[in-house]
Design an enzyme around this catalytic site. Structure first.
Site, PDB file in Angstrom:
ATOM      1  N   SER A 121     -22.356  39.348  -3.554  1.00 30.62           N
ATOM      2  CA  SER A 121     -21.713  40.383  -2.727  1.00 30.62           C
ATOM      3  C   SER A 121     -20.410  39.826  -2.168  1.00 30.62           C
ATOM      4  O   SER A 121     -20.430  38.813  -1.479  1.00 30.62           O
ATOM      5  CB  SER A 121     -22.615  40.762  -1.555  1.00 30.62           C
ATOM      6  OG  SER A 121     -23.846  41.190  -2.045  1.00 30.62           O
ATOM      7  N   GLU A 132     -17.419  38.431   2.629  1.00 31.00           N
ATOM      8  CA  GLU A 132     -18.491  37.471   2.939  1.00 31.00           C
ATOM      9  C   GLU A 132     -18.103  36.121   2.308  1.00 31.00           C
ATOM     10  O   GLU A 132     -18.417  35.055   2.829  1.00 31.00           O
ATOM     11  CB  GLU A 132     -19.805  37.975   2.323  1.00 31.00           C
ATOM     12  CG  GLU A 132     -20.962  37.015   2.499  1.00 31.00           C
ATOM     13  CD  GLU A 132     -22.271  37.535   1.859  1.00 31.00           C
ATOM     14  OE1 GLU A 132     -22.453  38.756   1.728  1.00 31.00           O
ATOM     15  OE2 GLU A 132     -23.096  36.686   1.495  1.00 31.00           O
ATOM     16  N   ARG A 144     -25.978  37.243   7.910  1.00 35.20           N
ATOM     17  CA  ARG A 144     -25.113  36.345   7.103  1.00 35.20           C
ATOM     18  C   ARG A 144     -24.206  35.497   8.006  1.00 35.20           C
ATOM     19  O   ARG A 144     -23.033  35.256   7.670  1.00 35.20           O
ATOM     20  CB  ARG A 144     -24.204  37.139   6.157  1.00 35.20           C
ATOM     21  CG  ARG A 144     -24.894  37.968   5.152  1.00 35.20           C
ATOM     22  CD  ARG A 144     -25.579  37.136   4.075  1.00 35.20           C
ATOM     23  NE  ARG A 144     -26.081  37.997   3.040  1.00 35.20           N
ATOM     24  CZ  ARG A 144     -27.227  38.676   3.133  1.00 35.20           C
ATOM     25  NH1 ARG A 144     -27.994  38.528   4.193  1.00 35.20           N
ATOM     26  NH2 ARG A 144     -27.615  39.471   2.167  1.00 35.20           N
TER      27      ARG A 144
HETATM   28  C1  LIG Z   1     -24.852  36.062  -8.378  1.00 34.55           C
HETATM   29  C2  LIG Z   1     -24.924  35.760  -6.899  1.00 34.55           C
HETATM   30  C3  LIG Z   1     -25.866  36.400  -6.120  1.00 34.55           C
HETATM   31  C4  LIG Z   1     -25.943  36.119  -4.739  1.00 34.55           C
HETATM   32  N1  LIG Z   1     -26.898  36.754  -4.009  1.00 34.55           N
HETATM   33  C5  LIG Z   1     -27.016  36.484  -2.682  1.00 34.55           C
HETATM   34  C6  LIG Z   1     -28.040  37.122  -1.907  1.00 34.55           C
HETATM   35  O1  LIG Z   1     -28.853  37.897  -2.400  1.00 34.55           O
HETATM   36  N2  LIG Z   1     -28.085  36.837  -0.592  1.00 34.55           N
HETATM   37  C7  LIG Z   1     -27.221  35.961   0.005  1.00 34.55           C
HETATM   38  O2  LIG Z   1     -27.345  35.728   1.207  1.00 34.55           O
HETATM   39  N3  LIG Z   1     -26.249  35.342  -0.712  1.00 34.55           N
HETATM   40  C8  LIG Z   1     -26.130  35.588  -2.036  1.00 34.55           C
HETATM   41  N4  LIG Z   1     -25.141  34.978  -2.775  1.00 34.55           N
HETATM   42  C9  LIG Z   1     -24.178  34.096  -2.101  1.00 34.55           C
HETATM   43  C10 LIG Z   1     -24.547  32.602  -2.170  1.00 34.55           C
HETATM   44  O3  LIG Z   1     -25.535  32.368  -3.129  1.00 34.55           O
HETATM   45  C11 LIG Z   1     -25.027  32.069  -0.816  1.00 34.55           C
HETATM   46  O4  LIG Z   1     -24.053  32.281   0.182  1.00 34.55           O
HETATM   47  C12 LIG Z   1     -25.370  30.578  -0.865  1.00 34.55           C
HETATM   48  O5  LIG Z   1     -25.993  30.171   0.337  1.00 34.55           O
HETATM   49  C13 LIG Z   1     -24.156  29.686  -1.100  1.00 34.55           C
HETATM   50  O6  LIG Z   1     -24.653  28.396  -1.364  1.00 34.55           O
HETATM   51  P1  LIG Z   1     -23.756  27.266  -1.995  1.00 34.55           P
HETATM   52  O7  LIG Z   1     -24.573  26.017  -2.012  1.00 34.55           O
HETATM   53  O8  LIG Z   1     -23.213  27.711  -3.291  1.00 34.55           O
HETATM   54  O9  LIG Z   1     -22.617  27.123  -0.888  1.00 34.55           O
HETATM   55  P2  LIG Z   1     -21.024  27.157  -1.055  1.00 34.55           P
HETATM   56  O10 LIG Z   1     -20.603  28.474  -1.612  1.00 34.55           O
HETATM   57  O11 LIG Z   1     -20.572  25.951  -1.768  1.00 34.55           O
HETATM   58  O12 LIG Z   1     -20.610  27.067   0.478  1.00 34.55           O
HETATM   59  C14 LIG Z   1     -20.862  28.143   1.352  1.00 34.55           C
HETATM   60  C15 LIG Z   1     -20.477  27.729   2.785  1.00 34.55           C
HETATM   61  O13 LIG Z   1     -21.366  26.735   3.247  1.00 34.55           O
HETATM   62  C16 LIG Z   1     -20.636  25.557   3.659  1.00 34.55           C
HETATM   63  N5  LIG Z   1     -21.491  24.392   3.303  1.00 34.55           N
HETATM   64  C17 LIG Z   1     -22.075  24.149   2.119  1.00 34.55           C
HETATM   65  N6  LIG Z   1     -22.852  23.046   2.202  1.00 34.55           N
HETATM   66  C18 LIG Z   1     -22.733  22.583   3.469  1.00 34.55           C
HETATM   67  C19 LIG Z   1     -23.268  21.460   4.193  1.00 34.55           C
HETATM   68  N7  LIG Z   1     -24.125  20.597   3.618  1.00 34.55           N
HETATM   69  N8  LIG Z   1     -22.894  21.279   5.483  1.00 34.55           N
HETATM   70  C20 LIG Z   1     -22.046  22.150   6.088  1.00 34.55           C
HETATM   71  N9  LIG Z   1     -21.500  23.232   5.458  1.00 34.55           N
HETATM   72  C21 LIG Z   1     -21.840  23.441   4.178  1.00 34.55           C
HETATM   73  C22 LIG Z   1     -19.345  25.625   2.883  1.00 34.55           C
HETATM   74  O14 LIG Z   1     -18.325  24.907   3.534  1.00 34.55           O
HETATM   75  C23 LIG Z   1     -19.074  27.115   2.881  1.00 34.55           C
HETATM   76  O15 LIG Z   1     -18.525  27.506   4.118  1.00 34.55           O
HETATM   77  C24 LIG Z   1     -25.044  35.199  -4.149  1.00 34.55           C
HETATM   78  C25 LIG Z   1     -24.091  34.558  -4.952  1.00 34.55           C
HETATM   79  C26 LIG Z   1     -24.033  34.823  -6.313  1.00 34.55           C
HETATM   80  C27 LIG Z   1     -23.027  34.109  -7.166  1.00 34.55           C
END
Ligand SMILES: Cc1cc2nc3c(=O)[nH]c(=O)nc-3n(C[C@H](O)[C@H](O)[C@H](O)COP(=O)(O)OP(=O)(O)OC[C@H]3O[C@@H](n4cnc5c(N)ncnc54)[C@H](O)[C@@H]3O)c2cc1C
Length: 338
Positions: A237, A333, A165
């Site tokens: 998580s 996380e 991660r």
């Molecule tokens: C129900 C649920 C289940 C989940 N299950 C998992 C799982 O099984 N495994 C897992 O790994 N994660 C899981 N997650 C966490 C999440 O889905 C991941 O971390 C995902 O990658 C976040 O994506 P996001 O587009 O929502 O990013 P955001 O939450 O909007 O951003 C996350 C980070 O990325 C940065 N960021 C976003 N876009 C960019 C860009 N274009 N350039 C530079 N930085 C950027 C942001 O600044 C921030 O630091 C889960 C979340 C939920 C709600």
């Protein structure tokens, strides 16, 4: 490019925080992004901005008195096609699970175990998302980004320094680069990874494994275990699983024989944070409007109307209790946005 002031973020974070951004900017192309980065609006906010994806790993403490940037780059192109693999170049605003669906439909293997993870392509490369024995870095070929002066840079997978991660974009380069595209290497012959939990049993119950069967099984398992953020705000998580020295683990094991672990290397093991949370008695408990999910201790939820501060306070209390009982520090996380 769309630009709004005092913009509501409720639809942009899965914790369902009803907060606002002083300025919200969504760009549709690399050119639009570069144009914005050279504008006076960006200059004013250069010291207070955050780039978001779908907000599924963020926790806003309150209104964000700064700039929130979001990518609406949605293109997907095949940049190399061989008998063994395809390289797919995908825009950072592409919805992650739509990409998994595309790959499964086109018989491209490698990310089917990562089905149904919320979020967008850009963040997948920041977070190194993982599930069911697969991490996205296994298939990342390179990452295209732009620095705050508008200069493009291509990061090889090695330069991204992926770990559990973790990536360079979460550490040294946090806030310094904006990811615009990710190039993934997807294989034409699947190498199924079914050794995690009851995945194999579920998939094989349907016959010989297929990409589609894996995607369906993973989605069904996740639906049965994880709360849907549309119904109960959460960010998956909340904590990463702590990695501790084997010696410390052996001492703990003599006191708490049931404490589980997964080997990391010869000197370290990973302890499931969910087990620790459950065993200090927080599973299912609430603190104000924030709570620990009753089926999945690793997930903190917004029961309705919780503030970011309340969720953070709950997280703090849990980590204090775990440290007091086990001497282990667990860390979020989820990204705190303050
Ligand atoms: C129900 C649920 C289940 C989940 N299950 C998992 C799982 O099984 N495994 C897992 O790994 N994660 C899981 N997650 C966490 C999440 O889905 C991941 O971390 C995902 O990658 C976040 O994506 P996001 O587009 O929502 O990013 P955001 O939450 O909007 O951003 C996350 C980070 O990325 C940065 N960021 C976003 N876009 C960019 C860009 N274009 N350039 C530079 N930085 C950027 C942001 O600044 C921030 O630091 C889960 C979340 C939920 C709600």
């Amino acid at each position: 490019m769309q630009q709004y002031t005092n913009y509501p973020l409720l639809q942009h974070n899965t914790f369902q925080m009803d907060v606002r951004a002083a300025l919200y900017v969504e760009y549709n192309s690399v050119d639009e992004l570069c144009q914005f980065l050279s504008s006076t609006d960006f200059e004013h906010h250069r010291n207070r901005f955050i780039h978001i994806g779908a907000g599924s790993n963020l926790l806003f403490a309150g209104d964000y008195n700064g700039l929130v940037l979001h990518s609406a780059i949605h293109d997907l192109e095949v940049v190399e096609d061989t008998s063994e693999y395809q390289l797919l170049r995908v825009g950072s605003g592409y919805v992650w699970d739509d990409l998994v669906a595309y790959c499964v439909d086109h018989k491209l293997a490698g990310i089917e175990n990562l089905s149904a993870i919320p979020g967008e392509v850009g963040a997948s490369a920041v977070q190194n998302i993982g599930a069911y024995g697969v991490e996205v870095c296994d298939v990342i070929d390179r990452v295209e980004a732009i620095d705050l002066q508008g200069t493009p840079r291509i990061f090889t997978k090695e330069e991204c320094q992926y770990g559990y991660r973790d990536s360079i974009f979460k550490r040294e380069l946090r806030g310094k680069y904006i990811i615009t595209h990710v190039v993934y290497r997807l294989m034409k012959s699947p190498a199924f990874k079914l050794g995690y939990g009851d995945l194999r049993a579920r998939v094989e119950a349907e016959g010989d494994p297929t990409l589609d069967a894996v995607r369906k099984a993973v989605t069904a398992i996740r639906d049965s275990k994880l709360p849907n953020p549309k119904e109960l705000g959460n960010a998956g998580s909340f904590f990463t699983n702590p990695v501790i020295p084997r010696e410390q683990y052996d001492t703990l094991k003599s006191k708490f024989p049931d404490i589980p672990s997964y080997p990391i290397d010869e000197t370290h093991v990973k302890v499931p944070a969910g087990w620790l949370i459950e065993h200090v008695g927080w599973k299912g408990r609430a603190l104000g409007h924030a709570a620990v999910h009753d089926r999945q201790a690793l997930v903190l939820v917004n029961k309705g109307g919780a503030t970011g501060a309340e969720i953070m306070q709950l997280a703090h209390r849990i980590s204090q209790d775990i440290y007091a009982q086990y001497g282990i520090r667990i860390v979020p996380e989820v990204n705190y946005i303050q």
